[in-house]
Scaffold this motif. Sequence first.
Motif, PDB file in Angstrom:
ATOM      1  N   GLY A  36      -5.699  -0.700  -3.601  1.00 16.42           N
ATOM      2  CA  GLY A  36      -5.059  -1.687  -4.466  1.00 16.42           C
ATOM      3  C   GLY A  36      -6.026  -2.201  -5.516  1.00 16.42           C
ATOM      4  N   LEU A  37      -5.462  -2.579  -6.653  1.00 19.09           N
ATOM      5  CA  LEU A  37      -6.257  -3.168  -7.732  1.00 19.09           C
ATOM      6  C   LEU A  37      -5.563  -4.467  -8.103  1.00 19.09           C
ATOM      7  CD1 LEU A  37      -8.585  -2.803  -9.752  1.00 19.09           C
ATOM      8  CD2 LEU A  37      -7.034  -1.498 -11.197  1.00 19.09           C
ATOM      9  N   ILE A  38      -6.212  -5.603  -7.843  1.00 23.67           N
ATOM     10  CA  ILE A  38      -5.560  -6.873  -8.126  1.00 23.67           C
ATOM     11  C   ILE A  38      -6.443  -7.723  -9.018  1.00 23.67           C
ATOM     12  CG2 ILE A  38      -4.285  -6.844  -5.950  1.00 23.67           C
ATOM     13  CD1 ILE A  38      -6.248  -8.953  -4.890  1.00 23.67           C
ATOM     14  N   ALA A 194       7.387  -0.949  -0.064  1.00 23.72           N
ATOM     15  CA  ALA A 194       6.140  -0.732   0.687  1.00 23.72           C
ATOM     16  C   ALA A 194       6.269   0.499   1.572  1.00 23.72           C
ATOM     17  CB  ALA A 194       5.820  -1.966   1.529  1.00 23.72           C
ATOM     18  N   GLN A 195       7.412   0.604   2.249  1.00 28.52           N
ATOM     19  CA  GLN A 195       7.635   1.777   3.096  1.00 28.52           C
ATOM     20  C   GLN A 195       7.680   3.057   2.266  1.00 28.52           C
ATOM     21  OE1 GLN A 195      11.176   1.140   5.327  1.00 28.52           O
ATOM     22  NE2 GLN A 195      10.260  -0.492   6.579  1.00 28.52           N
ATOM     23  N   THR A 196       8.366   2.969   1.139  1.00 27.51           N
ATOM     24  CA  THR A 196       8.490   4.163   0.296  1.00 27.51           C
ATOM     25  C   THR A 196       7.137   4.624  -0.207  1.00 27.51           C
ATOM     26  OG1 THR A 196      10.568   3.215  -0.442  1.00 27.51           O
ATOM     27  CG2 THR A 196       9.778   5.152  -1.613  1.00 27.51           C
ATOM     28  N   VAL A 218       0.387  -6.007  -1.228  1.00 24.40           N
ATOM     29  CA  VAL A 218      -0.914  -5.362  -1.355  1.00 24.40           C
ATOM     30  C   VAL A 218      -1.672  -5.442  -0.036  1.00 24.40           C
ATOM     31  CG1 VAL A 218      -3.136  -5.461  -2.526  1.00 24.40           C
ATOM     32  CG2 VAL A 218      -1.040  -5.808  -3.820  1.00 24.40           C
ATOM     33  N   MET A 219      -1.679  -6.633   0.547  1.00 20.69           N
ATOM     34  CA  MET A 219      -2.436  -6.825   1.792  1.00 20.69           C
ATOM     35  C   MET A 219      -1.851  -5.966   2.906  1.00 20.69           C
ATOM     36  SD  MET A 219      -4.863  -8.800   1.069  1.00 20.69           S
ATOM     37  CE  MET A 219      -5.328  -9.762  -0.349  1.00 20.69           C
ATOM     38  N   PRO A 238     -11.867  -4.013   2.400  1.00 19.70           N
ATOM     39  CA  PRO A 238     -10.578  -4.011   3.098  1.00 19.70           C
ATOM     40  C   PRO A 238      -9.868  -5.366   2.939  1.00 19.70           C
ATOM     41  CG  PRO A 238     -12.446  -3.875   4.640  1.00 19.70           C
ATOM     42  CD  PRO A 238     -13.013  -3.849   3.269  1.00 19.70           C
ATOM     43  N   PRO A 239      -8.571  -5.386   3.101  1.00 23.81           N
ATOM     44  CA  PRO A 239      -7.772  -6.585   2.832  1.00 23.81           C
ATOM     45  C   PRO A 239      -8.281  -7.841   3.538  1.00 23.81           C
ATOM     46  CG  PRO A 239      -6.338  -4.744   3.321  1.00 23.81           C
ATOM     47  CD  PRO A 239      -7.735  -4.250   3.491  1.00 23.81           C
TER      48      PRO A 239
END
Lengths: 272, 371
Positions: A36-38, A194-196, A218-219, A238-239
């Motif tokens: 992820g990029l936040i 998210a599942q997809t 994202v998390m 990591p998250p």
Amino acid sequence: MSSAPLLAINDIGIRFGGLAAVQDFFLHMPPRSLYGLIGPNGAGKTTVFNLITGVYQTQTGAMLLEGQPLGGLPPHRITSAGIARTFQNIRLFGDLSVLDNVMLACQLRAKNRIAGTLVRSRASVGEEAAIRMRSLELLDVFDLRARADEPAQSLPYGHQRQLEIVRALATEPKVLLLDEPAAGMNSGEKRQLAQTIRRIRDEFQLAILLIEHDMELVMEICERITVLDHGVTIASGPPEQIQCDPKVIEAYLGVADDEGAEEQSSKGAEEK
Amino acid sequence: MPSNAAHSPIVLREADALRPPRGHALLRGIGPLLIGVAIAAVMQWGVGPFVGTYVARILLDVGIAIILAVSLNIVNGLAGQFSLGHAGFSALGGYAAGSITYYGSLILWNSSVKHGGPFGAGEWLFVAACLTGGLVAAGAGFIVGLPALRLRGDYLAIATLGFGEIVRVMLQQTGDVIYSARALEQATVNDFFPPPLGGSLGFSGIPTYTSLFWVYLFCAVTIVVAQRLKFSAAGRAMVSIREDEIAAQAMGVNITKWKVRAFVISAFFAGVAGALFAHESGVIISPGDAGFQRSIEIVIMVVLGGKGSITGVLLAAAILSTLPEFLRDFAQYRMIIYALLLIGMMLLRPQGLFGNHEIWDYFKRRRKSSS
């Protein structure tokens, strides 16, 4: 990062005039990773995407996809090297049908000889049929097959976002860059998305880099997260680690007192 | 399944199995062209002799207008590159082809008049000249296509308009036509600089070869090529550039290559149309044919027909090139009425006759709604 990285980005950056939009950006993505990029608005997330995909040329550093350098390549070459993207503000080909949007992306991997097209050679007809078949299959990823013949611009907003993902997948990428795929979705749709995204990663065996504002999403799905603020990477990990990183909290929530604000501005000056 | 994606693209895995049977493919490939030949033959021997020279002449002009409009539609309608230089390409093709048949006839047959009967030697020289005219224009299209990569919208329109004007001025600077085979023999190198193409007076003496057959044959070829481009990977690539260049690139479309290709293909047929026009009876091509007024007439056909719609543009070209003839009764008010009709049509159907669609889309929709 035990295995050799699929995508290795080392120290890329770009300045627009005096403004360092992105600087010292590093990212190593192993195969089949989901990163992820936040960052707050204007942090330079989309600029990073534009640098990776060649819309902007990086002024420093280097990018390698499976060991092959990407620096200096025009956007279409980067796509054919295996990096596909979606756009934050949807950029579908509105007048083309849903199917044609996917077929356009699909044809990247075909030969498309223009002489064959003009004489309708067997090879070109077979190719076109294969492109059509594969595109229809890909529309099934989001149940869009029923709307294949509609103009892309007539799709509802959510479907347009999905079509963007399908179109990017059609280029047969190794790395998929998703720019805010959940924008404008309600929480139920986000959960489904998210599942997809996980399913796409597993089914197509690709690495996904996700820009997203929705922290929960994202998390939940990202293995590692990079946080940008004012073009600078302020945290990466990591998250769980990101969630309690003081710099990240500061960037998102602002600082509690004046002392902190001073600290931040002096730090910014140092970096310049 | 996708594990060996790196070696062979997934999309192509079924391509060989999906090839049509040989006979079927041949029929689909050549069939439309045979139909084109048939239509051309009917126009030449079934229609031409019975409608009189005046109507036959209008039919020639309609055919040439269709070639011009349908070819401009490739670059203007499909690829979305607004070109105002189409008449320039056309004039280049006309002059190139005219100089081949004129001077070729002088050298081969000592006379510049039409040589041989139908499908005689002269006629084949003419066909070769038409194709050469097309190639010369295509070469110019390549040169104009290159700056088009950097220019967008209005700026490209102005640049292509400039191209047409350059062609016009250059043609004005050409020298006098060499009038006989004898004079040609005695001509020194100096007589060919500037090239003897008639200057501002126009290139007179080009033999008359253009017939309904050749016009409608080339017309059919143009339409078939435009149709095959539109409904293929090529057409999708061009339309994607029109719709959104950044997204097109992100999907792997080499926009440089496709813009140049659109210009080259479009200019080729403009050159052929110019060549056909140059060999019409009673026509003396002149530098004015390259001017922007001619270009704008063609642009109007494309806009009125619906950008990107082949059948729409075809119909618009046919209507607009015959309309002034129907309005002859109104004498001096003719062009005013013509202009008012254009304004009216743009107000009623700003997207053009068919918009983005083809004429058969309407039949399909009707069938769908009735069933």
